[in-house]
Design an enzyme around this catalytic site. Structure first.
Site, PDB file in Angstrom:
ATOM      1  N   SER A   1       0.829  -1.115  -0.179  1.00  0.00           N
ATOM      2  CA  SER A   1      -0.142   0.114   0.066  1.00  0.00           C
ATOM      3  C   SER A   1       0.866   1.389  -0.010  1.00  0.00           C
ATOM      4  O   SER A   1       1.821   1.241  -0.874  1.00  0.00           O
ATOM      5  CB  SER A   1      -1.083  -0.051   1.209  1.00  0.00           C
ATOM      6  OG  SER A   1      -1.950   0.748   1.131  1.00  0.00           O
TER       7      SER A   1
ATOM      8  N   ASP B   1      -8.711  -3.476  -5.799  1.00  0.00           N
ATOM      9  CA  ASP B   1      -8.683  -4.174  -4.764  1.00  0.00           C
ATOM     10  C   ASP B   1      -9.754  -3.903  -3.550  1.00  0.00           C
ATOM     11  O   ASP B   1      -9.651  -4.592  -2.502  1.00  0.00           O
ATOM     12  CB  ASP B   1      -7.197  -4.349  -4.231  1.00  0.00           C
ATOM     13  CG  ASP B   1      -6.656  -3.176  -3.690  1.00  0.00           C
ATOM     14  OD1 ASP B   1      -7.381  -2.356  -3.394  1.00  0.00           O
ATOM     15  OD2 ASP B   1      -5.333  -3.098  -3.609  1.00  0.00           O
TER      16      ASP B   1
ATOM     17  N   HIS C   1      -7.298  -5.664  -0.838  1.00  0.00           N
ATOM     18  CA  HIS C   1      -6.024  -4.850  -0.531  1.00  0.00           C
ATOM     19  C   HIS C   1      -5.291  -5.539   0.787  1.00  0.00           C
ATOM     20  O   HIS C   1      -4.234  -5.524   0.688  1.00  0.00           O
ATOM     21  CB  HIS C   1      -6.543  -3.383  -0.095  1.00  0.00           C
ATOM     22  CG  HIS C   1      -5.591  -2.494  -0.157  1.00  0.00           C
ATOM     23  ND1 HIS C   1      -4.760  -2.258  -0.977  1.00  0.00           N
ATOM     24  CD2 HIS C   1      -5.190  -1.997   0.978  1.00  0.00           C
ATOM     25  CE1 HIS C   1      -3.657  -1.417  -0.559  1.00  0.00           C
ATOM     26  NE2 HIS C   1      -3.811  -1.178   0.560  1.00  0.00           N
TER      27      HIS C   1
END
Length: 412
Positions: A198, A360, A392
């Protein structure tokens, strides 16, 4: 002389010579590095590692709040601090205070926050020290690495940071990161593999863009990127406008909004014009529609003009067209409904209706595919791996992700 006796003596002589030689070879092998795989540094995303705080406050927002503590305690993630009323104490402690003159943030008066466990993995494996499942993050990946022959705190280490801040306010972190990479290179006899998730990917891009190419060629074996928001994230506009509880049911979005706004990293992750069309509307309201050209008005209309200054401070930190300059593996989730735009009937203090796109669930597909542009801009290989249906956070424990990582680390 007896032929048999001569043969025996010759055999003994050869044995006498071979034994010391064999021992020398064994000792020589012991001096060689046993390491057969590259060392690994794990870099978390936003909210992705524990934070600790110590208090000596001049005042508190509620009589139930602690004013002074003798030692550091877990500020993030501690679910007990997110309960009604107590959450007001938590927000007052974890928020940042922005100074428009210095263009920097500081902790609230009487609050000291630190990042535990730099070089270790514990603060990223479980965000909640009690190791509840709700706080499980890098645990499955680290367990897999251990199963492949790695050792926590040795050849697999974590690089946690204060994720509330953008890279321009985390200078000491990058110095420590560089030093740790160089140390691991020396200890384990080879370059390091960076594995980031991320926002941690954008942190690593910032770091790599500031290192000489000769340094990267020596110390970085590869960069494995998971769910990277290279071009920003559409849901950031909702976070800033009306808050987002990140699927933690005990937190109300409006309640958490103050903390989310105060984190400079939030404004840093707004969508960027190198990825999104200037004409795309992200927020619809009865009176105004907002594109990425309307950020100044957006911040003014939500009553948070500090956010505009934060965005100006951080927008140019990463050069979108400048590749990392190392072997790059971009893994990304698809097929999960991902917030793409927001319709507010009452703006900004009510939850919006959400229009979804591909991604995602957090990072939009348009953003994560920014790494495609680097394939023709650097000599090092840039590989992309789609993870269909991978959410995610869940992608860190995805079987395809782990198999891919294993190939990068262990295959010649």
């Amino acid at each position: 002389m007896d032929r048999h006796l001569c043969t025996c003596r010759e055999t003994q002589l050869r044995s006498g010579l071979l034994l010391p030689l064999f021992l020398l070879m064994m000792l020589a092998d012991l001096t060689l590095p046993a390491q057969r795989h590259p060392p690994v540094v794990l870099v978390p995303g936003d909210l992705g590692n524990q934070l600790e705080a110590k208090l000596d406050k001049p005042k508190v927002v509620h009589y139930l709040c602690s004013k002074k503590t003798d030692s550091y305690f877990t500020l993030w993630l501690n679910l007990e601090l997110l309960l009604p009323v107590i959450i007001d104490c938590w927000i007052d402690n974890i928020r940042l205070v922005y100074n428009r003159t210095s263009r920097a943030t500081q902790f609230p008066d009487g609050v000291d926050v630190r990042v535990p466990g730099f070089g270790e993995t514990f603060s990223m494996e479980f965000l909640d020290p009690s190791k509840r499942n709700v706080g499980s993050y890098f645990y499955t990946m680290v367990e897999s690495l251990v199963g492949w022959g790695y050792t926590r705190g040795e050849d697999v280490r974590g690089a946690p940071y204060d994720w509330r801040r953008a890279p321009n306010e985390n200078g000491p972190y990058f110095l420590a990161l560089r030093e740790m990479i160089e140390e691991m290179y020396q200890m384990y006899g080879g370059p390091v593999v960076l594995v980031a998730h991320s926002m941690g990917n954008v942190y690593m891009l910032y770091f790599l863009q500031r290192q000489p190419q000769v340094w990267k060629d020596k110390y970085i074996h590869a960069f494995v990127s998971l769910g990277a928001p290279w071009g920003g994230v559409a849901k950031t506009l909702r976070v800033l406008a009306s808050g987002d509880n990140n699927r933690i049911p005990v937190i109300g979005p409006l309640k958490i909004r103050e903390q989310q706004r105060s984190a400079v990293s939030t404004s840093w992750l707004l969508p960027y014009n190198h990825t999104w069309s200037h004409e795309k509307v992200f927020v619809y309201t009865p009176t105004t529609n907002y594109t990425l050209r309307d950020y100044h008005r957006f911040f003014r209309d939500i009553g948070f003009e500090d956010g505009w200054f934060m965005r100006q401070d951080t927008e140019g930190l990463v050069e979108a067209m400048t590749p990392p300059g190392v072997e790059l593996h971009c893994l990304y989730g698809t097929g999960v409904p991902t917030p793409n735009s927001f319709y507010y009937e009452s703006f900004p203090d009510r939850d919006p209706k959400i229009c979804f796109g591909d991604g995602d669930g957090t990072v939009n597909l348009e953003s994560v595919l920014q790494c495609q542009a680097w394939q023709s801009r650097q000599e090092h290989r840039v590989s992309l791996q789609e993870l269909p249906g991978s959410e995610h956070i869940e992608m860190l424990a995805n079987a395809t992700t782990l198999a891919y990582l294993k190939r990068v680390l262990l295959e010649p």
